[in-house]
Design a protein around this motif. Structure first.
Motif, PDB file in Angstrom:
ATOM      1  N   VAL A 124       0.857  -1.186   0.000  1.00  0.00           N
ATOM      2  CA  VAL A 124       0.000   0.000   0.000  1.00  0.00           C
ATOM      3  C   VAL A 124       0.890   1.231   0.000  1.00  0.00           C
ATOM      4  CG1 VAL A 124      -1.807   1.269   1.208  1.00  0.00           C
ATOM      5  CG2 VAL A 124      -1.771  -1.228   1.303  1.00  0.00           C
ATOM      6  N   ASN A 125       0.686   2.103  -0.977  1.00  0.00           N
ATOM      7  CA  ASN A 125       1.407   3.371  -1.055  1.00  0.00           C
ATOM      8  C   ASN A 125       0.413   4.510  -0.896  1.00  0.00           C
ATOM      9  OD1 ASN A 125       3.998   2.232  -1.657  1.00  0.00           O
ATOM     10  ND2 ASN A 125       3.196   1.777  -3.694  1.00  0.00           N
ATOM     11  N   LEU A 126       0.521   5.224   0.219  1.00  0.00           N
ATOM     12  CA  LEU A 126      -0.357   6.355   0.464  1.00  0.00           C
ATOM     13  C   LEU A 126       0.150   7.551  -0.322  1.00  0.00           C
ATOM     14  CD1 LEU A 126      -0.791   5.914   4.306  1.00  0.00           C
ATOM     15  CD2 LEU A 126      -2.325   5.166   2.491  1.00  0.00           C
ATOM     16  N   ASP A 127      -0.737   8.233  -1.028  1.00  0.00           N
ATOM     17  CA  ASP A 127      -0.340   9.385  -1.833  1.00  0.00           C
ATOM     18  C   ASP A 127       0.169  10.510  -0.951  1.00  0.00           C
ATOM     19  OD1 ASP A 127      -0.940   8.111  -4.141  1.00  0.00           O
ATOM     20  OD2 ASP A 127      -2.800   9.181  -4.546  1.00  0.00           O
ATOM     21  N   GLY A 128       1.278  11.106  -1.388  1.00  0.00           N
ATOM     22  CA  GLY A 128       1.830  12.251  -0.685  1.00  0.00           C
ATOM     23  C   GLY A 128       2.726  11.908   0.482  1.00  0.00           C
ATOM     24  N   SER A 129       2.867  10.604   0.803  1.00  0.00           N
ATOM     25  CA  SER A 129       3.704  10.257   1.954  1.00  0.00           C
ATOM     26  C   SER A 129       4.307   8.873   1.758  1.00  0.00           C
ATOM     27  CB  SER A 129       2.871  10.268   3.229  1.00  0.00           C
ATOM     28  OG  SER A 129       3.619   9.767   4.303  1.00  0.00           O
ATOM     29  N   ASN A 130       5.622   8.842   1.620  1.00  0.00           N
ATOM     30  CA  ASN A 130       6.305   7.542   1.535  1.00  0.00           C
ATOM     31  C   ASN A 130       6.486   6.909   2.901  1.00  0.00           C
ATOM     32  OD1 ASN A 130       6.501   7.585  -1.206  1.00  0.00           O
ATOM     33  ND2 ASN A 130       8.505   8.592  -1.203  1.00  0.00           N
ATOM     34  N   THR A 131       6.377   7.693   3.966  1.00  0.00           N
ATOM     35  CA  THR A 131       6.596   7.155   5.309  1.00  0.00           C
ATOM     36  C   THR A 131       5.426   6.301   5.780  1.00  0.00           C
ATOM     37  OG1 THR A 131       5.693   9.157   6.322  1.00  0.00           O
ATOM     38  CG2 THR A 131       8.087   9.071   5.959  1.00  0.00           C
ATOM     39  N   ASN A 132       4.251   6.492   5.201  1.00  0.00           N
ATOM     40  CA  ASN A 132       3.083   5.722   5.633  1.00  0.00           C
ATOM     41  C   ASN A 132       2.790   4.534   4.719  1.00  0.00           C
ATOM     42  OD1 ASN A 132       2.571   7.271   7.886  1.00  0.00           O
ATOM     43  ND2 ASN A 132       1.278   8.713   6.758  1.00  0.00           N
ATOM     44  N   SER A 133       3.716   4.223   3.821  1.00  0.00           N
ATOM     45  CA  SER A 133       3.522   3.063   2.957  1.00  0.00           C
ATOM     46  C   SER A 133       3.657   1.786   3.781  1.00  0.00           C
ATOM     47  CB  SER A 133       4.542   3.067   1.826  1.00  0.00           C
ATOM     48  OG  SER A 133       4.326   4.182   0.999  1.00  0.00           O
ATOM     49  N   GLN A 134       2.918   0.759   3.350  1.00  0.00           N
ATOM     50  CA  GLN A 134       2.901  -0.498   4.104  1.00  0.00           C
ATOM     51  C   GLN A 134       3.154  -1.672   3.170  1.00  0.00           C
ATOM     52  OE1 GLN A 134      -1.012  -0.621   5.755  1.00  0.00           O
ATOM     53  NE2 GLN A 134      -0.650   1.073   7.160  1.00  0.00           N
ATOM     54  N   ASP A 135       3.927  -2.638   3.634  1.00  0.00           N
ATOM     55  CA  ASP A 135       4.152  -3.911   2.950  1.00  0.00           C
ATOM     56  C   ASP A 135       4.007  -5.016   3.986  1.00  0.00           C
ATOM     57  OD1 ASP A 135       4.839  -2.879   0.380  1.00  0.00           O
ATOM     58  OD2 ASP A 135       6.823  -2.355   1.162  1.00  0.00           O
ATOM     59  N   TYR A 136       3.094  -5.935   3.754  1.00  0.00           N
ATOM     60  CA  TYR A 136       2.893  -7.028   4.704  1.00  0.00           C
ATOM     61  C   TYR A 136       2.207  -8.203   4.018  1.00  0.00           C
ATOM     62  CZ  TYR A 136      -1.851  -5.080   4.981  1.00  0.00           C
ATOM     63  OH  TYR A 136      -3.089  -4.615   4.675  1.00  0.00           O
TER      64      TYR A 136
END
Length: 180
Positions: A124-136
């Motif tokens: 999951v890649n949240l728009d506008g923020s690479n810090t809140n992306s998730q991989d699981y």
């Protein structure tokens, strides 16, 4: 006729007999091989699902091919692959991919019971923020039942491993399953 000539003739005769029987044995083996292969492929069915969903700024595309092997008229076991792309404009984009193993049981021709173990990688890649992306990884164990007619089954399945981080909106999901 001398003893050497007799031995020579008997060796040739035995060699010809051995050659004859070995060619018969190989001929039997070669005849059986295609029949066994054909028997295997007669019990294999292919199917899967394709999904497209579009809305106001929303896209959902999925592809899920699968195959099953019918052991008999009651039991089948199969594997599947899955890829899903989800995007909500100005919010997130997500890729889900993985595989599953499914077991099918048909106590009577019209009823199909199923158990499916699914393992998906979620990015999951949240728009506008690479810090809140998730991989699981997400694991689901679905128990289902459906009405079967020919190659198609319609029914519902329930994810017994559902929790608050479930990637699906609900633990219960309807399905249509088709194998050719």
């Amino acid at each position: 006729m001398t003893k050497n000539c007799f031995l020579k003739d008997s060796k040739i005769f035995l060699a010809l007999i051995a050659l004859f029987f070995s060619s018969c044995a190989f001929a039997q083996q070669n005849d059986m091989q295609p029949e066994m292969e054909n028997q295997f492929w007669r019990n294999v069915q292919f199917g899967g699902g394709i999904g497209l969903g579009f809305g106001s700024g929303y896209t959902d595309i999925s592809l899920a091919p699968s195959s099953i092997y019918n052991f008999n008229e009651y039991v089948a076991l199969g594997v599947g692959l899955q890829y899903k792309y989800l995007k909500q404009r100005d919010f997130y984009a997500s890729h889900l991919y993985g595989g599953s193993v499914i077991g099918l049981f048909n106590p009577i021709p019209e009823i199909q019971l199923s158990a499916e173990l699914e393992q998906l990688r979620v990015n999951v890649n949240l728009d506008g923020s690479n810090t809140n992306s998730q991989d699981y990884w997400n694991t689901g164990l679905f128990i289902g039942a459906g009405y079967r007619s020919g190659n198609a089954t319609i029914g519902g399945r329930y994810n017994v491993l559902t929790d608050k981080n479930n990637i699906y909106g609900s633990a219960f999901m309807p399905f249509i399953r088709v194998y050719f």
